[in-house]
Scaffold this motif. Structure first.
Motif, PDB file in Angstrom:
ATOM      1  N   ARG A 187       4.025   5.990  -1.916  1.00 15.17           N
ATOM      2  CA  ARG A 187       5.309   5.450  -2.312  1.00 15.17           C
ATOM      3  C   ARG A 187       5.379   5.203  -3.818  1.00 15.17           C
ATOM      4  O   ARG A 187       4.349   5.055  -4.482  1.00 15.17           O
ATOM      5  N   HIS A 198       9.158  -1.040  -3.323  1.00 15.29           N
ATOM      6  CA  HIS A 198       8.610   0.317  -3.313  1.00 15.29           C
ATOM      7  C   HIS A 198       9.685   1.282  -2.832  1.00 15.29           C
ATOM      8  O   HIS A 198      10.360   1.038  -1.826  1.00 15.29           O
ATOM      9  N   PHE A 213      10.954   5.642  -2.266  1.00 14.59           N
ATOM     10  CA  PHE A 213      10.458   6.895  -1.702  1.00 14.59           C
ATOM     11  C   PHE A 213       9.721   7.698  -2.778  1.00 14.59           C
ATOM     12  O   PHE A 213       9.991   7.564  -3.979  1.00 14.59           O
ATOM     13  N   ALA A 224      12.028  11.435   5.468  1.00 15.85           N
ATOM     14  CA  ALA A 224      12.422  10.129   4.942  1.00 15.85           C
ATOM     15  C   ALA A 224      13.459   9.558   5.896  1.00 15.85           C
ATOM     16  O   ALA A 224      14.451  10.218   6.214  1.00 15.85           O
ATOM     17  N   GLU A 269       3.699  13.916   6.395  1.00 14.36           N
ATOM     18  CA  GLU A 269       3.925  12.601   5.801  1.00 14.36           C
ATOM     19  C   GLU A 269       5.356  12.182   6.100  1.00 14.36           C
ATOM     20  O   GLU A 269       6.271  13.006   6.089  1.00 14.36           O
ATOM     21  N   GLN A 281       8.096   8.622   5.480  1.00  9.44           N
ATOM     22  CA  GLN A 281       8.319   7.305   4.891  1.00  9.44           C
ATOM     23  C   GLN A 281       9.603   6.725   5.464  1.00  9.44           C
ATOM     24  O   GLN A 281      10.564   7.448   5.727  1.00  9.44           O
ATOM     25  N   GLY A 334       7.781  -3.477   0.985  1.00  2.25           N
ATOM     26  CA  GLY A 334       8.668  -2.344   1.228  1.00  2.25           C
ATOM     27  C   GLY A 334       9.639  -2.278   0.073  1.00  2.25           C
ATOM     28  O   GLY A 334       9.264  -2.574  -1.062  1.00  2.25           O
ATOM     29  N   VAL A 355      10.399   0.511   1.453  1.00  2.00           N
ATOM     30  CA  VAL A 355       9.931   1.776   1.999  1.00  2.00           C
ATOM     31  C   VAL A 355       8.468   1.635   2.406  1.00  2.00           C
ATOM     32  O   VAL A 355       7.626   1.208   1.608  1.00  2.00           O
ATOM     33  N   PHE A 356       8.191   1.977   3.670  1.00  2.00           N
ATOM     34  CA  PHE A 356       6.836   1.929   4.218  1.00  2.00           C
ATOM     35  C   PHE A 356       6.424   3.330   4.660  1.00  2.00           C
ATOM     36  O   PHE A 356       7.265   4.162   5.012  1.00  2.00           O
ATOM     37  N   GLU A 357       5.125   3.571   4.688  1.00  3.11           N
ATOM     38  CA  GLU A 357       4.626   4.798   5.306  1.00  3.11           C
ATOM     39  C   GLU A 357       4.829   4.713   6.817  1.00  3.11           C
ATOM     40  O   GLU A 357       4.582   3.660   7.418  1.00  3.11           O
ATOM     41  N   GLU A 399       2.051   3.273   8.812  1.00  6.16           N
ATOM     42  CA  GLU A 399       1.896   1.836   8.856  1.00  6.16           C
ATOM     43  C   GLU A 399       2.680   1.220  10.012  1.00  6.16           C
ATOM     44  O   GLU A 399       2.317   0.149  10.514  1.00  6.16           O
TER      45      GLU A 399
END
Length: 230
Positions: free
Chosen positions: A2, A89, A91, A160, A186, A188, A221, A223-225, A228
């Motif tokens: 992020r 955080h 993207f 995303a 990946e 997010q 956040g 934004v989180f992965e 997670e």
């Protein structure tokens, strides 16, 4: 990975336009413009409202940016704003991504819109999954309804997502464990929650439980992965 938290600033801004899709154009100093997924806290000058309002980036605009909905109806052209940010955080599109899914799970895709130009510049295909469409969507972006979410999520190499905190369990259920296993390399997730203190007081209003640990959406956040949140 992020976007890291940017150096926080305080400054002034002004609403110059209010659009039919409820987005708002705000002029402000360049160092106050948030990255996609980040936010500002804004308070209208002279307003009696006790709390500042989180303002998310939607698109670039001359001398400022266009914000995502929904903001106070009292914010009309000419409204002066006291701003603090950028916060949180945002993207970050990975360099490998060539098939990008933008998924607005339960509201406007405006908070994801700022990723489109970045994705197209790196030669990626972009599919927007949303039941709400913005007027200025580029022709290069394919648009699919929310019912196609699982298929597009599995097609993508990066996703995303935008979802309200209260709808996270439903999002997990719709994707399903099997689909997650076949999902992008990946992903997010922007988690929307009330963020009245903007990481100053750790008031807990925006708290989110991740792996039996409390996280604050306003600073950990928004934004989180995806990894997670599983």
């Amino acid at each position: 990975m992020r976007v890291n938290i940017s150096p926080m600033k305080n400054g002034a801004g002004q609403v110059t336009d209010v659009y039919l899709d409820s987005r708002v154009r705000i002029i402000c100093p360049p160092d106050l413009i948030p990255a996609p997924g980040q936010y500002l806290l804004a308070h209208a000058s002279g307003s009696s409202a006790p709390l500042a309002v989180p303002v998310f980036f939607s698109d670039s605009a001359p001398n400022g940016f266009r914000s995502a909905p929904f903001l106070p109806l009292s914010w009309m052209p000419g409204t002066r704003l006291n701003l603090r940010g950028p916060l949180g955080h945002g993207f970050s599109l990975p360099a490998f991504a060539r098939k990008i899914a933008l998924i607005a799970f339960d509201e406007s895709p405006a908070r994801l819109h700022g990723l489109i130009s970045i994705a197209l510049k790196q030669g990626a295909e972009v599919v927007l999954v949303s039941n709400t469409i913005l007027e200025d969507m580029p022709e290069a972006v394919e648009i699919q309804p929310l019912q196609a979410m699982s298929d597009i999520y599995q097609w993508a190499d990066f996703a995303a997502l935008d979802v309200g905190r209260e709808n996270l369990p439903q999002l997990r259920k719709m994707l399903g464990e099997g689909n997650q296993a076949k999902g992008p390399r990946e992903a997010q997730v922007l988690v929307r929650a009330p963020m009245p203190c903007g990481a100053l007081a750790e008031c807990g209003v925006c708290a989110l439980t991740i792996r039996h640990e409390w996280k604050m959406t306003c600073k950990d956040g928004p934004v989180f992965e995806m990894s997670e949140l599983k």
